[in-house]
Design a protein around this motif. Structure first.
Motif, PDB file in Angstrom:
ATOM      1  N   SER A  56       0.816  -1.214   0.000  1.00  0.00           N
ATOM      2  CA  SER A  56       0.000   0.000   0.000  1.00  0.00           C
ATOM      3  C   SER A  56       0.846   1.260   0.000  1.00  0.00           C
ATOM      4  O   SER A  56       0.431   2.296  -0.510  1.00  0.00           O
ATOM      5  CB  SER A  56      -0.924   0.003   1.229  1.00  0.00           C
ATOM      6  N   TYR A 304       0.948  -5.083  -6.214  1.00  0.00           N
ATOM      7  CA  TYR A 304      -0.443  -4.698  -6.423  1.00  0.00           C
ATOM      8  C   TYR A 304      -0.593  -3.183  -6.486  1.00  0.00           C
ATOM      9  O   TYR A 304      -1.298  -2.635  -7.348  1.00  0.00           O
ATOM     10  CB  TYR A 304      -1.293  -5.277  -5.297  1.00  0.00           C
ATOM     11  N   LEU A 308      -1.989  -0.587  -9.636  1.00  0.00           N
ATOM     12  CA  LEU A 308      -3.053   0.407  -9.466  1.00  0.00           C
ATOM     13  C   LEU A 308      -2.574   1.810  -9.813  1.00  0.00           C
ATOM     14  O   LEU A 308      -3.294   2.579 -10.464  1.00  0.00           O
ATOM     15  CB  LEU A 308      -3.575   0.370  -8.026  1.00  0.00           C
ATOM     16  N   TYR A 312      -3.790   2.355 -13.622  1.00  0.00           N
ATOM     17  CA  TYR A 312      -5.132   2.889 -13.379  1.00  0.00           C
ATOM     18  C   TYR A 312      -5.113   4.271 -12.741  1.00  0.00           C
ATOM     19  O   TYR A 312      -6.167   4.804 -12.400  1.00  0.00           O
ATOM     20  CB  TYR A 312      -5.923   1.927 -12.480  1.00  0.00           C
ATOM     21  N   VAL A 314      -4.446   5.375  -9.863  1.00  0.00           N
ATOM     22  CA  VAL A 314      -5.023   5.492  -8.518  1.00  0.00           C
ATOM     23  C   VAL A 314      -4.073   6.328  -7.663  1.00  0.00           C
ATOM     24  O   VAL A 314      -2.876   6.049  -7.625  1.00  0.00           O
ATOM     25  CB  VAL A 314      -5.232   4.105  -7.889  1.00  0.00           C
ATOM     26  N   ARG A 318      -4.882   6.481  -1.911  1.00  0.00           N
ATOM     27  CA  ARG A 318      -6.140   5.748  -2.056  1.00  0.00           C
ATOM     28  C   ARG A 318      -5.920   4.265  -2.373  1.00  0.00           C
ATOM     29  O   ARG A 318      -6.879   3.514  -2.493  1.00  0.00           O
ATOM     30  CB  ARG A 318      -6.978   6.371  -3.192  1.00  0.00           C
ATOM     31  N   TYR A 322      -8.436  -0.093  -2.155  1.00  0.00           N
ATOM     32  CA  TYR A 322      -8.657  -1.206  -3.078  1.00  0.00           C
ATOM     33  C   TYR A 322      -8.209  -2.547  -2.484  1.00  0.00           C
ATOM     34  O   TYR A 322      -8.449  -3.600  -3.078  1.00  0.00           O
ATOM     35  CB  TYR A 322      -7.916  -0.943  -4.387  1.00  0.00           C
ATOM     36  N   ALA A 375      -9.962   0.236 -12.290  1.00  0.00           N
ATOM     37  CA  ALA A 375      -9.401  -0.098 -10.983  1.00  0.00           C
ATOM     38  C   ALA A 375     -10.395  -0.857 -10.126  1.00  0.00           C
ATOM     39  O   ALA A 375     -10.043  -1.828  -9.430  1.00  0.00           O
ATOM     40  CB  ALA A 375      -8.956   1.176 -10.271  1.00  0.00           C
ATOM     41  N   ARG A 376     -11.663  -0.460 -10.179  1.00  0.00           N
ATOM     42  CA  ARG A 376     -12.670  -1.116  -9.339  1.00  0.00           C
ATOM     43  C   ARG A 376     -12.946  -2.545  -9.795  1.00  0.00           C
ATOM     44  O   ARG A 376     -12.970  -3.477  -8.987  1.00  0.00           O
ATOM     45  CB  ARG A 376     -13.960  -0.311  -9.358  1.00  0.00           C
ATOM     46  N   GLN A 378     -11.015  -4.408 -11.579  1.00  0.00           N
ATOM     47  CA  GLN A 378      -9.798  -5.197 -11.354  1.00  0.00           C
ATOM     48  C   GLN A 378      -9.763  -5.723  -9.923  1.00  0.00           C
ATOM     49  O   GLN A 378      -9.472  -6.909  -9.674  1.00  0.00           O
ATOM     50  CB  GLN A 378      -8.559  -4.341 -11.608  1.00  0.00           C
ATOM     51  N   ALA A 379     -10.090  -4.869  -8.963  1.00  0.00           N
ATOM     52  CA  ALA A 379     -10.111  -5.274  -7.555  1.00  0.00           C
ATOM     53  C   ALA A 379     -11.154  -6.364  -7.306  1.00  0.00           C
ATOM     54  O   ALA A 379     -10.916  -7.317  -6.557  1.00  0.00           O
ATOM     55  CB  ALA A 379     -10.375  -4.067  -6.666  1.00  0.00           C
ATOM     56  N   SER A 383     -10.600 -10.200  -6.075  1.00  0.00           N
ATOM     57  CA  SER A 383     -11.319 -10.721  -4.919  1.00  0.00           C
ATOM     58  C   SER A 383     -11.897 -12.096  -5.215  1.00  0.00           C
ATOM     59  O   SER A 383     -11.819 -13.011  -4.377  1.00  0.00           O
ATOM     60  CB  SER A 383     -12.445  -9.756  -4.518  1.00  0.00           C
TER      61      SER A 383
END
Length: 490
Positions: A56, A304, A308, A312, A314, A318, A322, A375-376, A378-379, A383
């Motif tokens: 992160s 990861y 992002l 993407y 991001v 932020r 994700y 991005a969304r 992809q997350a 998952s």
């Protein structure tokens, strides 16, 4: 059914006869078991916290107010952490077989806490890298000591689901790390310059708190028996039974006894003989499972944040957001699928989770390459894929920890963790860091394809050759070297 009844090749004066393993396996689930799971399972929470913090914070560490690192250096941080974990597993795993599970799971947690706290004060890449190696050293040692202790304390009928759930708790740490990064990187709280340092300091404080709780977890009675400390093992089991009886009432009778020589840990030559000759097919399965899941996980997760931010756009502060759907899928997978490993069986469930996670990764990589995901989405895809992959990866650790004899258990875990993680986990982050730095979606997707192929092949191999270990006592799956039957080959 009796575990081991006679041991004709061991002089009677040196033999320790006991029903302790059967008494531990017949216990109903209780608050005592929950306390053990909470105190020991935190190892995976801390690992998830550490991995997620660097993942992160990867974008922040690249900024001037961070440490001014480049993408390759962020990839190196992941690989050095894995290298430390490999070294720690080998060193502390050997010591856990010689000096006990409890001694080592206290020492390894202390190493982790000290190194993580020092990370908060890193002035540059060099110091940060050394701290990451030392943090991995502690976590690698945790895997050997903790997996041994958990398997030797948890009843056989629920060992699979408990082990998977504990390994899946890695993602509780991942969610915690993501939450910390979101909170502490917020300019209204601490901001990027100080937030990443505070995150590591808080992780160290959590480890210290758990260290205090862990002191009440007993030594493995099975290990004590092996080392001729039968009276101490008996006292521990009597105390456990008293606590369980107070909650659950009268206990069922224990069926079976075991006879062990007072011999201590196996020599390195004996360990090699167990892994390379007596149980060489089990070793091949364990190696395939560990290498494939290590590449699959470490290659993707350590980079990861870079995917992002690079593909993407991001914002760095932020990225942690994700991680939550990603972590949720990883936590739910072992929790919901874990009971099936005890009911349906190890071989079929290992194969199912490995193969389906590989197919999911390949499809997600294709969609990523085609530019069909944002991005969304992809997350959300991750998952779904890692709902299966988390159970698969956890089953690899379960397999390694239950299919080898008591005298070699911790070192066997260490060897396969080291080889699997060292090859798959060290190469993966470096490879993906380079692929991401190229800016090519096709190159990154090719890396995903490699990971998918590895887990699919490993799953099919396990379907054919893995051991049916569900609901069986550890001594039945792999008789101790010093017990009658302990010299049998697979």
């Amino acid at each position: 059914m009796p575990l081991v009844q006679t041991m004709p090749d061991v002089p009677a004066a040196r033999a320790v006869h006991s029903d302790i393993p059967a008494r531990l396996d017949r216990l109903p689930w209780s608050r005592w078991h929950w306390r053990v799971v909470a105190a020991l399972g935190v190892a995976w929470v801390l690992d998830g916290l550490e991995v997620t913090l660097v993942g992160s914070l990867g974008g922040v560490l690249e900024q001037p107010e961070g440490l001014g690192l480049d993408a390759a250096q962020v990839g190196w941080l992941g690989s050095l952490y894995v290298a430390g974990a490999v070294a720690g597993a080998l060193v502390f795993g050997r010591l856990a077989d010689r000096f006990g599970r409890k001694t080592l799971f206290l020492v390894t947690l202390a190493v982790y806490a000290a190194a993580t706290f020092a990370t908060a004060f890193a002035p540059g890449f060099g110091f940060f890298a050394v701290c990451r190696f030392l943090t991995g050293l502690g976590i690698g040692g945790e895997y050997a000591a903790i997996n041994s202790a958990i398997d030797e304390l948890i009843p056989a009928r629920v060992r699979g689901r408990v082990n998977l759930a504990i390994n899946g708790s890695f993602w509780l740490g991942a969610a915690l790390g993501a939450g910390l990064s979101l909170l502490l990187l917020d300019p209204r709280v601490l901001g990027p310059a100080l937030g990443w340092r505070a995150a590591f300091a808080l992780g160290a404080l959590l480890a210290v708190a758990i260290l205090l709780v862990r002191r009440d977890v007993p030594e493995s009675p099975r290990w004590l028996l092996l080392h001729g400390r039968a009276d101490e093992a008996e006292r521990i089991v009597v105390a456990i039974e008293a606590q369980v009886r107070a909650q659950c009432g009268a206990l069922p009778a224990a069926a079976g006894s075991i006879a062990l020589a007072r011999r201590g840990a196996a020599t390195l030559r004996e360990v090699a003989g167990v892994l390379l000759r007596r149980y060489r097919l089990r070793s091949a399965v364990a190696l395939a499972l560990m290498v494939s899941q290590a590449f699959f996980y470490n290659a993707i997760f350590f980079t990861y944040a870079l995917v992002l931010t690079r593909f993407y756009a991001v914002p760095d502060n932020r990225v942690g957001l994700y991680m939550f759907p990603f972590a949720l899928g990883n936590v739910l997978g072992p929790l919901l699928l874990g009971p099936l490993f005890d009911r349906v069986g190890r071989r079929r469930m290992i194969a199912l989770t490995y193969v389906l996670s590989g197919v999911g990764l390949a499809l997600t990589g294709w969609a990523f390459m085609q530019g069909w995901l944002d991005a969304r989405s992809q997350a959300l895809c991750w998952s779904a894929v890692f709902f299966l992959a988390s159970a698969a990866a956890s089953s690899a650790y379960l397999t390694v920890s239950e299919v080898f004899p008591l005298e070699t258990r911790a070192l066997a875990i260490s060897v396969f963790y080291a080889v699997g993680t060292g090859s798959g986990g060290f190469v993966g982050p470096l490879l993906f860091g380079t692929l991401i730095a190229s800016g090519s979606r096709a190159a990154v997707a090719a890396g995903y394809g490699i990971g998918a192929a590895l887990v699919i092949v490993a799953g099919l191999f396990a379907l054919r050759y893995a051991v049916n270990a569900e609901r069986r006592a550890l001594e039945d799956i792999a008789p101790p070297l010093s017990a009658h039957g302990g010299h049998e080959r697979e």
